[in-house]
Scaffold this active site. Structure first.
Site, PDB file in Angstrom:
ATOM      1  N   ASN A   1       0.877  -1.297   0.013  1.00  0.00           N
ATOM      2  CA  ASN A   1       0.249   0.008   0.110  1.00  0.00           C
ATOM      3  C   ASN A   1       1.081   1.094   0.049  1.00  0.00           C
ATOM      4  O   ASN A   1       1.708   1.574   1.119  1.00  0.00           O
ATOM      5  CB  ASN A   1      -0.761  -0.117   1.397  1.00  0.00           C
ATOM      6  CG  ASN A   1      -1.618   1.297   1.318  1.00  0.00           C
ATOM      7  OD1 ASN A   1      -1.902   2.019   0.533  1.00  0.00           O
ATOM      8  ND2 ASN A   1      -2.398   1.489   2.582  1.00  0.00           N
TER       9      ASN A   1
ATOM     10  N   LYS B   1      -0.202   4.110  -0.170  1.00  0.00           N
ATOM     11  CA  LYS B   1      -0.760   5.434   0.448  1.00  0.00           C
ATOM     12  C   LYS B   1      -0.763   6.453  -0.498  1.00  0.00           C
ATOM     13  O   LYS B   1      -0.888   6.312  -1.523  1.00  0.00           O
ATOM     14  CB  LYS B   1      -0.326   5.771   1.766  1.00  0.00           C
ATOM     15  CG  LYS B   1      -0.280   4.495   2.698  1.00  0.00           C
ATOM     16  CD  LYS B   1       0.066   4.693   4.322  1.00  0.00           C
ATOM     17  CE  LYS B   1       0.183   3.219   4.909  1.00  0.00           C
ATOM     18  NZ  LYS B   1      -0.034   3.611   6.346  1.00  0.00           N
TER      19      LYS B   1
ATOM     20  N   HIS C   1      -9.704   0.307   4.920  1.00  0.00           N
ATOM     21  CA  HIS C   1      -8.373   0.659   5.746  1.00  0.00           C
ATOM     22  C   HIS C   1      -8.730   1.672   6.967  1.00  0.00           C
ATOM     23  O   HIS C   1      -9.579   2.570   6.754  1.00  0.00           O
ATOM     24  CB  HIS C   1      -7.537   1.142   4.664  1.00  0.00           C
ATOM     25  CG  HIS C   1      -5.993   1.506   5.201  1.00  0.00           C
ATOM     26  ND1 HIS C   1      -5.563   2.193   5.977  1.00  0.00           N
ATOM     27  CD2 HIS C   1      -4.837   0.459   5.094  1.00  0.00           C
ATOM     28  CE1 HIS C   1      -4.391   2.095   6.458  1.00  0.00           C
ATOM     29  NE2 HIS C   1      -3.908   1.218   5.892  1.00  0.00           N
TER      30      HIS C   1
ATOM     31  N   GLU D   1      -7.330   4.195   7.816  1.00  0.00           N
ATOM     32  CA  GLU D   1      -7.085   5.486   7.518  1.00  0.00           C
ATOM     33  C   GLU D   1      -8.283   6.191   6.611  1.00  0.00           C
ATOM     34  O   GLU D   1      -8.480   7.311   6.812  1.00  0.00           O
ATOM     35  CB  GLU D   1      -5.713   5.793   6.595  1.00  0.00           C
ATOM     36  CG  GLU D   1      -4.548   5.479   7.735  1.00  0.00           C
ATOM     37  CD  GLU D   1      -3.247   5.238   6.981  1.00  0.00           C
ATOM     38  OE1 GLU D   1      -3.069   5.160   5.687  1.00  0.00           O
ATOM     39  OE2 GLU D   1      -2.284   4.824   7.717  1.00  0.00           O
TER      40      GLU D   1
ATOM     41  N   GLU E   1      -5.547  -5.680  10.829  1.00  0.00           N
ATOM     42  CA  GLU E   1      -4.700  -4.570  11.137  1.00  0.00           C
ATOM     43  C   GLU E   1      -4.804  -4.056  12.166  1.00  0.00           C
ATOM     44  O   GLU E   1      -5.667  -3.048  12.491  1.00  0.00           O
ATOM     45  CB  GLU E   1      -4.450  -3.497   9.815  1.00  0.00           C
ATOM     46  CG  GLU E   1      -4.443  -4.049   8.484  1.00  0.00           C
ATOM     47  CD  GLU E   1      -3.602  -3.078   7.533  1.00  0.00           C
ATOM     48  OE1 GLU E   1      -2.514  -3.031   7.226  1.00  0.00           O
ATOM     49  OE2 GLU E   1      -4.429  -1.894   7.280  1.00  0.00           O
TER      50      GLU E   1
ATOM     51  N   GLY F   1       2.061   2.080  10.960  1.00  0.00           N
ATOM     52  CA  GLY F   1       3.011   3.174  10.783  1.00  0.00           C
ATOM     53  C   GLY F   1       3.735   3.471  11.970  1.00  0.00           C
ATOM     54  O   GLY F   1       4.277   4.620  12.143  1.00  0.00           O
TER      55      GLY F   1
ATOM     56  N   SER G   1       3.384  -2.267  10.265  1.00  0.00           N
ATOM     57  CA  SER G   1       4.664  -2.337  10.493  1.00  0.00           C
ATOM     58  C   SER G   1       5.343  -3.411  10.271  1.00  0.00           C
ATOM     59  O   SER G   1       6.530  -3.775  10.992  1.00  0.00           O
ATOM     60  CB  SER G   1       4.981  -1.739  12.269  1.00  0.00           C
ATOM     61  OG  SER G   1       4.503  -0.735  12.432  1.00  0.00           O
TER      62      SER G   1
HETATM   63  C1  PEP Z   1      -1.069  -0.387   6.099  1.00  0.00           C
HETATM   64  O1  PEP Z   1      -1.050   1.005   5.515  1.00  0.00           O
HETATM   65  O2  PEP Z   1      -1.933  -0.913   5.725  1.00  0.00           O
HETATM   66  C2  PEP Z   1      -0.081  -0.304   6.928  1.00  0.00           C
HETATM   67  C3  PEP Z   1      -0.128  -1.674   7.442  1.00  0.00           C
HETATM   68  O3  PEP Z   1       1.074   0.552   7.123  1.00  0.00           O
HETATM   69  P1  PEP Z   1       2.447   0.210   7.915  1.00  0.00           P
HETATM   70  O4  PEP Z   1       2.909  -0.844   7.164  1.00  0.00           O
HETATM   71  O5  PEP Z   1       3.182   1.578   7.539  1.00  0.00           O
HETATM   72  O6  PEP Z   1       2.356   0.048   9.225  1.00  0.00           O
END
Ligand code: PEP
Length: 254
Positions: A8, A10, A98, A100, A170, A176, A213
């Protein structure tokens, strides 16, 4: 089976030329690791160009997806992108819900469900994201919330629907932050999600992913997970040295 990797991007990178050179790194990774399935989820505006690059490369283990889609099929919805448009642009996958996106648009469970139904109607494989803030230890896992996120998103599915889809666990606090959930928590939640899907008659076609992460360091431990079929990777998908290490560790998995 080797774990599948979803990347992703983003709201990155800032220009088409940067997007194109980053994607070139994914193409060479796909060529170097033909046994691993990779899916890149760039911003909408780069999809057309990256699809051209992908077609020219001839690689078959790298696919494109989008980070969201409209909950409507067509019409007067300014600023929205439909599933059909994404499909026509070369997308095969789409992220839904997601954390976000849920937060930015204050999405309700019903709206997530509408997006999911749109993805199926357009022939896109959905990657439904679930998770929340609280489950940092086994005793803090919020099962009622997880169950609600899954069951409300998967309402009113067409009965003939048998195609693949993905459920990405998640934990919001891990996205992040450089901190991952522990393997026992992820295994436990993975099993729970499979049971919830089985109750809905959807256990066969589902792949469970972990996101939060995942990077070149955390993958060393995360790759040992048994209940997990792949990873959703955010920040590390912008750093070739990191995502190439992640793919290498997955390829070495026995
Ligand atoms: C994500 O955007 O779904 C995500 C898991 O981000 P990160 O790997 O940066 O934690």
């Amino acid at each position: 089976m080797l774990k599948k990797l979803f990347f992703n991007w983003k709201m990155n990178p800032a220009s088409l030329s940067e997007a194109s050179s980053l994607f070139t790194e994914f193409i060479s990774l796909a060529q170097f690791q033909p046994q691993i399935s990779l899916v890149v989820l760039p911003p909408y505006v780069y999809l057309s160009e990256l699809n051209q690059q992908l077609q020219t490369s001839g690689v078959t283990n790298l696919k494109l997806g989008a980070q969201d889609l409209a909950r409507y099929s067509a019409g007067a919805y300014t600023g929205q992108i439909s599933g059909q448009m994404l499909k026509n642009m070369g997308c095969q996958y789409v992220l839904i819900g997601h954390s976000e996106t849920r937060e930015a648009y204050q999405l309700s469970h019903e709206q997530i469900n509408q997006k999911l139904l749109q993805s199926l109607e357009s022939g896109l494989v959905p990657i439904l994201c679930v998770g929340h803030q609280s489950d940092k230890t086994i005793t803090e896992i919020n099962y009622p919330e997880l169950s609600e996120q899954v069951t409300t998103a998967l309402q009113n599915l067409p009965t003939e629907w048998q195609t693949e889809f993905y459920l990405a666990y998640e934990p919001v606090w891990a996205i992040g932050t450089g901190k991952t959930a522990t393997n026992p928590i992820i295994e436990e939640v993975g099993q729970f999600l499979k049971q919830e899907l089985a109750k809905l008659g959807l256990a066969k076609q589902v792949g469970i992913l972990y996101g939060g992460s995942v990077d070149d360091v955390s993958i060393q431990e995360l790759v040992k997970l048994q209940q997990i079929d792949g990873f959703l990777i955010g920040g590390a998908s912008l750093k070739p040295e990191k995502f190439k290490t992640i793919a290498q560790v997955v390829a070495n998995q026995v």
